[in-house]
Design a protein around this motif. Sequence first.
Motif, PDB file in Angstrom:
ATOM      1  N   TRP A  16      11.562 -41.804  23.274  1.00 55.73           N
ATOM      2  CA  TRP A  16      12.028 -40.468  23.651  1.00 55.73           C
ATOM      3  C   TRP A  16      13.350 -40.164  22.943  1.00 55.73           C
ATOM      4  N   ILE A  17      13.572 -38.903  22.653  1.00 57.87           N
ATOM      5  CA  ILE A  17      14.891 -38.411  22.247  1.00 57.87           C
ATOM      6  C   ILE A  17      15.321 -37.367  23.268  1.00 57.87           C
ATOM      7  N   VAL A  18      16.532 -37.536  23.794  1.00 53.15           N
ATOM      8  CA  VAL A  18      17.115 -36.573  24.735  1.00 53.15           C
ATOM      9  C   VAL A  18      18.247 -35.866  23.998  1.00 53.15           C
ATOM     10  N   PRO A  19      17.992 -34.690  23.431  1.00 48.29           N
ATOM     11  CA  PRO A  19      18.993 -34.063  22.556  1.00 48.29           C
ATOM     12  C   PRO A  19      20.161 -33.414  23.287  1.00 48.29           C
ATOM     13  N   VAL A  20      20.029 -33.134  24.585  1.00 48.34           N
ATOM     14  CA  VAL A  20      21.024 -32.444  25.422  1.00 48.34           C
ATOM     15  C   VAL A  20      21.033 -30.947  25.155  1.00 48.34           C
ATOM     16  N   LEU A 340      23.686 -30.078  40.954  1.00 45.74           N
ATOM     17  CA  LEU A 340      23.997 -30.969  39.833  1.00 45.74           C
ATOM     18  C   LEU A 340      22.816 -31.874  39.487  1.00 45.74           C
ATOM     19  N   PRO A 341      21.730 -31.292  38.990  1.00 42.80           N
ATOM     20  CA  PRO A 341      20.557 -32.088  38.621  1.00 42.80           C
ATOM     21  C   PRO A 341      20.840 -33.004  37.438  1.00 42.80           C
ATOM     22  N   ALA A 342      19.898 -33.900  37.182  1.00 45.59           N
ATOM     23  CA  ALA A 342      20.101 -34.936  36.168  1.00 45.59           C
ATOM     24  C   ALA A 342      20.466 -34.361  34.804  1.00 45.59           C
ATOM     25  N   ALA A 343      19.767 -33.327  34.384  1.00 44.72           N
ATOM     26  CA  ALA A 343      20.041 -32.764  33.058  1.00 44.72           C
ATOM     27  C   ALA A 343      21.460 -32.228  32.963  1.00 44.72           C
ATOM     28  N   ASP A 373      26.641 -40.022  16.547  1.00 46.84           N
ATOM     29  CA  ASP A 373      27.172 -40.786  17.676  1.00 46.84           C
ATOM     30  C   ASP A 373      26.044 -40.877  18.694  1.00 46.84           C
ATOM     31  N   LEU A 374      25.388 -42.020  18.752  1.00 45.01           N
ATOM     32  CA  LEU A 374      24.135 -42.155  19.490  1.00 45.01           C
ATOM     33  C   LEU A 374      24.109 -43.451  20.278  1.00 45.01           C
ATOM     34  N   ILE A 375      23.313 -43.458  21.360  1.00 46.40           N
ATOM     35  CA  ILE A 375      23.022 -44.695  22.071  1.00 46.40           C
ATOM     36  C   ILE A 375      21.523 -44.771  22.323  1.00 46.40           C
ATOM     37  N   ALA A 376      21.012 -46.000  22.354  1.00 48.79           N
ATOM     38  CA  ALA A 376      19.617 -46.250  22.700  1.00 48.79           C
ATOM     39  C   ALA A 376      19.590 -47.006  24.018  1.00 48.79           C
ATOM     40  N   VAL A 377      18.795 -46.512  24.963  1.00 51.09           N
ATOM     41  CA  VAL A 377      18.733 -47.078  26.304  1.00 51.09           C
ATOM     42  C   VAL A 377      17.317 -47.581  26.556  1.00 51.09           C
ATOM     43  N   ASP A 378      17.202 -48.858  26.868  1.00 49.79           N
ATOM     44  CA  ASP A 378      15.909 -49.487  27.094  1.00 49.79           C
ATOM     45  C   ASP A 378      15.426 -49.170  28.509  1.00 49.79           C
ATOM     46  N   LEU A 379      14.322 -48.443  28.621  1.00 52.76           N
ATOM     47  CA  LEU A 379      13.795 -48.030  29.925  1.00 52.76           C
ATOM     48  C   LEU A 379      12.572 -48.853  30.332  1.00 52.76           C
ATOM     49  N   SER A 380      12.457 -50.071  29.788  1.00 54.34           N
ATOM     50  CA  SER A 380      11.277 -50.892  30.071  1.00 54.34           C
ATOM     51  C   SER A 380      11.443 -51.814  31.269  1.00 54.34           C
ATOM     52  N   GLY A 381      12.651 -51.875  31.842  1.00 56.27           N
ATOM     53  CA  GLY A 381      12.901 -52.808  32.932  1.00 56.27           C
ATOM     54  C   GLY A 381      12.241 -52.400  34.235  1.00 56.27           C
ATOM     55  N   PRO A 382      12.089 -53.347  35.168  1.00 55.12           N
ATOM     56  CA  PRO A 382      11.436 -53.030  36.446  1.00 55.12           C
ATOM     57  C   PRO A 382      12.169 -51.971  37.248  1.00 55.12           C
ATOM     58  N   ALA A 383      13.486 -51.905  37.129  1.00 52.41           N
ATOM     59  CA  ALA A 383      14.253 -50.912  37.889  1.00 52.41           C
ATOM     60  C   ALA A 383      14.098 -49.512  37.332  1.00 52.41           C
ATOM     61  N   GLN A 384      13.526 -49.389  36.138  1.00 52.08           N
ATOM     62  CA  GLN A 384      13.321 -48.076  35.533  1.00 52.08           C
ATOM     63  C   GLN A 384      11.840 -47.655  35.540  1.00 52.08           C
ATOM     64  N   GLN A 385      10.947 -48.511  35.976  1.00 53.30           N
ATOM     65  CA  GLN A 385       9.513 -48.207  35.934  1.00 53.30           C
ATOM     66  C   GLN A 385       9.005 -47.647  37.261  1.00 53.30           C
ATOM     67  N   ASN A 389      10.123 -39.122  34.366  1.00 52.85           N
ATOM     68  CA  ASN A 389      11.052 -38.183  33.733  1.00 52.85           C
ATOM     69  C   ASN A 389      12.224 -38.991  33.182  1.00 52.85           C
ATOM     70  N   PRO A 390      12.313 -39.168  31.858  1.00 49.63           N
ATOM     71  CA  PRO A 390      13.396 -39.978  31.298  1.00 49.63           C
ATOM     72  C   PRO A 390      14.783 -39.516  31.712  1.00 49.63           C
ATOM     73  N   LEU A 391      14.984 -38.200  31.864  1.00 47.57           N
ATOM     74  CA  LEU A 391      16.292 -37.695  32.286  1.00 47.57           C
ATOM     75  C   LEU A 391      16.667 -38.230  33.659  1.00 47.57           C
ATOM     76  N   SER A 392      15.743 -38.139  34.602  1.00 45.38           N
ATOM     77  CA  SER A 392      16.018 -38.643  35.937  1.00 45.38           C
ATOM     78  C   SER A 392      16.225 -40.150  35.927  1.00 45.38           C
ATOM     79  N   THR A 393      15.424 -40.836  35.126  1.00 46.91           N
ATOM     80  CA  THR A 393      15.565 -42.288  35.034  1.00 46.91           C
ATOM     81  C   THR A 393      16.945 -42.674  34.517  1.00 46.91           C
ATOM     82  N   LEU A 394      17.414 -41.984  33.484  1.00 47.69           N
ATOM     83  CA  LEU A 394      18.731 -42.282  32.917  1.00 47.69           C
ATOM     84  C   LEU A 394      19.839 -42.114  33.947  1.00 47.69           C
TER      85      LEU A 394
END
Length: 455
Positions: A16-20, A340-343, A373-385, A389-394
């Motif tokens: 996923w890319i979250v461009p903001v 103040l939703p996730a987005a 200026d970028l970061i990559a966030v691994d969403l494969s862990g059990p706490a993220q599964q 919605n990647p935004l809410s997960t982040l």
Amino acid sequence: MTTGTTAADLLIHPRWIVPVVPEGQVLEQHSLAIRDGVIIAIVPRAEAAGIEAAEQLELPCHALLPGLVNAHGHAAMALLRGYADDLPLMPWLQEHIWPAEGAWVSDAFVRDGVRLAALEMLESGTTTCSDMYFFPEVAAREYLATGLRAQLAFPIFDFPTAWGSGPDDYLAKGLALRDELRHEDRITVVFGPHAPYTVGEDTLARIATLAAELDVPVHIHLHETTAEVLQAVEATGERPVDTLQRIGLLGPRTQCVHMTDAGRQDIELLAATGAHVVHCPQSNMKLASGACPVTRLLDAGVNVALGTDGAASNNDLNLFNEMHSAALLAKLSTGDASALPAARVLTMATLGGARALGLEQRIGSVEPGKQADLIAVDLSGPAQQPVYNPLSTLVYACTGGEVSHSWVAGRAVLANGRPLQLDRRAVLSRAEDWRARIQAGPRQGGPGNADKETS
């Protein structure tokens, strides 16, 4: 290279890319290309074959998003993390923190404290920070070495500290540092008057004049508690934000930190002048300072950024934790679960911070033409599964430890969770040395000068 092929230094293939920008958008199975430190393309994965890259990176379980912007902190105070907990603001400052700083702050303290803070911020997704503390010339060297982008708000008080003898000295040193670093792409130097209760009106008016002449931002603690505001009204007959407006210090260059006590007229004034607010929810909650009315500020059109404050009052420099707290506090304080939703809170932690620091044309969103200026966030862990919605997960399920990669202006500063420009073991060892020294008590004959090496 065949005709029609684009050349890139790095081609990243995340899930996923979250461009903001636009807010709330999530792109799935897209690729991002970087050349000369700048984002040059965002394309569907199927079209990435038209980009010839020197390096490619597969991130099949990751979200790629802008690096987080910590818009307020005191980095070197990481060495005072946990030193004086469970106290309200003024006793915490006057009886514990200021005496400790008087005893221990030195160039070496700042060097090792900034290294510790930079390590923590890099490992939890921050790529840009605002640092308001003593010896900013030392901090500048460390940020340049670690690869972070930083705004240095040089401190100004009406009384002596370890870094200066008074307003004239602070201003002379700070402006000299600004001149020295004016060509550094990743470092900006701004005015940092501590607060209206530590900097008198004459000094603030002088700063207002200099800031206007030089077009330099001003970073200031403001309306941190109701007691602070009431004390000012009793002493001067007006609220601090009104004083700043009257002397010309409130405007689009002003970064107002905390603003927990902000009524309707205060908010209208902030909106009218274009001033920015930096919200530090965890520090404010821990010190029982109050809650910034974020939703009312945003509804009025005020730009709101996120900051951690110092680790001595937080006790971390983790903007993922700050996003989570900001979202939940807004819902609790308004009684509205949709507040103040996730987005929106992710925008505050990225583009909102960039706007507050005057960097929105360069960073804060994932757009072609902006610095990478970028970061990559691994969403494969059990706490993220599972990830609906990647935004809410982040915002609600990540803790910062999921950040695997970071880039600042296209330069890798974190890879596979490991900082590339910092010796992690050495940084932690120095932090332990400082704990032992501070806990043992000041040495005679100038305790803060016990360690002067600059390596």
